[in-house]
Scaffold this motif. Structure first.
Motif, mmCIF file in Angstrom:
data_model
loop_
_atom_site.group_PDB
_atom_site.id
_atom_site.type_symbol
_atom_site.label_atom_id
_atom_site.label_comp_id
_atom_site.label_asym_id
_atom_site.label_seq_id
_atom_site.Cartn_x
_atom_site.Cartn_y
_atom_site.Cartn_z
ATOM 1 N N THR A 1 8.852 25.222 20.106
ATOM 2 C CA THR A 1 9.053 25.904 18.941
ATOM 3 C C THR A 1 9.937 27.184 18.993
ATOM 4 N N ALA A 2 9.657 27.697 20.311
ATOM 5 C CA ALA A 2 10.537 29.006 20.782
ATOM 6 C C ALA A 2 11.857 28.528 20.742
ATOM 7 N N GLN A 3 12.315 27.640 21.440
ATOM 8 C CA GLN A 3 13.561 27.093 21.677
ATOM 9 C C GLN A 3 14.142 26.613 20.419
ATOM 10 N N LYS A 4 13.467 26.154 19.499
ATOM 11 C CA LYS A 4 14.158 25.603 18.040
ATOM 12 C C LYS A 4 14.298 27.079 17.275
ATOM 13 N N ASN A 5 13.521 27.892 17.338
ATOM 14 C CA ASN A 5 13.877 29.236 16.568
ATOM 15 C C ASN A 5 14.722 30.189 17.384
ATOM 16 N N ASN A 6 15.213 29.808 18.583
ATOM 17 C CA ASN A 6 15.819 30.815 19.403
ATOM 18 C C ASN A 6 14.969 32.344 19.620
ATOM 19 N N SER A 7 13.850 32.024 19.808
ATOM 20 C CA SER A 7 12.889 33.014 20.039
ATOM 21 C C SER A 7 12.581 33.133 21.313
ATOM 22 N N PRO A 8 12.024 34.482 21.849
ATOM 23 C CA PRO A 8 11.976 34.403 23.437
ATOM 24 C C PRO A 8 10.832 33.637 23.605
ATOM 25 N N GLN A 9 11.210 32.857 24.891
ATOM 26 C CA GLN A 9 10.259 32.035 25.685
ATOM 27 C C GLN A 9 9.271 32.839 26.606
ATOM 28 N N CYS A 10 8.004 32.967 26.272
ATOM 29 C CA CYS A 10 7.245 33.798 26.878
ATOM 30 C C CYS A 10 6.292 32.982 27.974
ATOM 31 N N PHE A 11 6.362 31.912 27.877
ATOM 32 C CA PHE A 11 5.679 30.922 28.845
ATOM 33 C C PHE A 11 6.607 29.982 29.517
ATOM 34 N N PRO A 12 6.491 29.850 30.846
ATOM 35 C CA PRO A 12 7.393 28.789 31.677
ATOM 36 C C PRO A 12 7.637 27.438 30.907
ATOM 37 N N TRP A 13 6.552 26.874 30.284
ATOM 38 C CA TRP A 13 6.481 25.394 29.696
ATOM 39 C C TRP A 13 7.356 25.261 28.510
ATOM 40 N N GLN A 14 7.529 26.818 28.137
ATOM 41 C CA GLN A 14 8.227 26.592 26.777
ATOM 42 C C GLN A 14 10.025 26.388 27.020
ATOM 43 N N LYS B 1 18.081 21.429 42.126
ATOM 44 C CA LYS B 1 18.658 22.368 41.272
ATOM 45 C C LYS B 1 18.029 22.131 39.720
ATOM 46 N N SER B 2 18.065 20.941 39.484
ATOM 47 C CA SER B 2 17.171 20.525 38.042
ATOM 48 C C SER B 2 15.801 21.120 37.983
ATOM 49 N N HIS B 3 14.951 21.080 39.345
ATOM 50 C CA HIS B 3 13.669 21.522 39.338
ATOM 51 C C HIS B 3 13.687 22.923 39.258
ATOM 52 N N PHE B 4 14.742 23.558 39.845
ATOM 53 C CA PHE B 4 14.657 24.832 39.859
ATOM 54 C C PHE B 4 15.057 25.646 38.316
ATOM 55 N N ILE B 5 16.002 25.005 37.695
ATOM 56 C CA ILE B 5 16.342 25.280 36.433
ATOM 57 C C ILE B 5 14.987 25.509 35.398
ATOM 58 N N GLN B 6 14.230 24.363 35.594
ATOM 59 C CA GLN B 6 12.834 24.265 35.090
ATOM 60 C C GLN B 6 11.747 25.262 35.373
ATOM 61 N N ALA B 7 11.722 25.246 36.542
ATOM 62 C CA ALA B 7 10.737 26.107 37.202
ATOM 63 C C ALA B 7 10.620 27.502 37.537
ATOM 64 N N TRP B 8 12.091 28.112 37.494
ATOM 65 C CA TRP B 8 12.285 29.553 37.938
ATOM 66 C C TRP B 8 11.360 30.453 37.303
ATOM 67 N N PRO B 9 10.896 30.346 35.788
ATOM 68 C CA PRO B 9 10.114 31.340 35.600
ATOM 69 C C PRO B 9 8.623 31.676 36.112
ATOM 70 N N ILE B 10 8.135 30.501 36.792
ATOM 71 C CA ILE B 10 6.781 30.558 37.455
ATOM 72 C C ILE B 10 6.975 31.823 38.702
ATOM 73 N N PHE B 11 8.170 31.758 39.049
ATOM 74 C CA PHE B 11 8.361 32.797 40.404
ATOM 75 C C PHE B 11 8.080 34.475 39.668
ATOM 76 N N ILE B 12 8.722 34.399 38.452
ATOM 77 C CA ILE B 12 8.395 35.935 37.745
ATOM 78 C C ILE B 12 6.899 36.069 37.555
ATOM 79 N N ILE B 13 6.180 35.009 36.957
ATOM 80 C CA ILE B 13 4.777 35.096 37.108
ATOM 81 C C ILE B 13 4.046 35.450 38.107
ATOM 82 N N LEU B 14 4.715 34.844 39.192
ATOM 83 C CA LEU B 14 4.052 34.957 40.632
ATOM 84 C C LEU B 14 4.216 36.483 41.077
ATOM 85 N N GLY B 15 5.371 37.014 40.731
ATOM 86 C CA GLY B 15 5.541 38.298 41.038
ATOM 87 C C GLY B 15 4.752 39.381 40.159
#
Length: 172
Positions: free
Chosen positions: A109-122, A9-23
């Motif tokens: 930086t995106a998290q701290k500023n409450n900005s959209p996180q465009c990349f999965p590693w953010q 579950k913790s892996h999925f919470i962090q890694a799910w955006p990669i599936f969007i990029i794959l799509g």
């Protein structure tokens, strides 16, 4: 007592955006074909591979790093007694709330500023519990998702970084 450990579950919470990029990458060749014709399919495949690997490689690197730093660890928060039970591969200890001098939280930086996180590693972040004895304990967002603590600490230092490369500081 709220307990956190490394799980699927913790892996999925962090890694799910990669599936969007794959799509997106899988759709890219067909978008090229619909826009430019059949001859552009090969170019679309190349574009899809570039898109995927430009995002996938950095994300994989940081995910593997956080996995290695979090493997074998378990953190439990006892709200009632204001204690943290920290278990690593080699030891287990109870840290009282009063034993913590400061909590240094490093967010993207995106998290701290409450900005959209465009990349999965953010989505990756970490915290360093600095004890009054000088010892430091690393807790990653892979271990405690989004660093959602069950209670607040008295002294918190928030920092931001473009690439939250967690240090290997645990000696426990």
């Amino acid at each position: 007592m709220k307990k956190f450990s490394l799980s699927i579950k913790s892996h999925f919470i962090q890694a799910w955006p990669i599936f969007i990029i794959l799509g997106i990458a899988l759709c890219t060749p067909y978008l090229f074909v619909s826009e430019f014709g059949e001859q552009s399919f090969g170019f679309g495949v190349n574009a899809a591979l570039i898109i995927f690997f430009v995002v996938f490689i950095p994300h994989s690197i940081i995910h593997i790093r956080y996995t290695l730093l979090s493997r074998g660890k378990e953190v439990s928060f006892d709200k009632k007694n204001k204690e943290i039970r920290y278990k690593s591969r080699n030891s287990e200890r109870i840290i009282k709330h009063s034993d913590i001098n400061n909590v240094r939280i490093v967010l993207n930086t995106a998290q701290k500023n409450n900005s959209p996180q465009c990349f999965p590693w953010q989505a990756y972040s970490y915290a360093v519990l600095i004890l009054k004895t000088g010892e430091q304990i690393l807790i990653t967002s892979l271990l405690v998702p989004n660093l959602n603590w069950p209670y607040t600490f008295s002294s918190i230092t928030l920092e931001d970084d473009i690439w939250c490369w967690a240090p290997n500081i645990d000696k426990l």
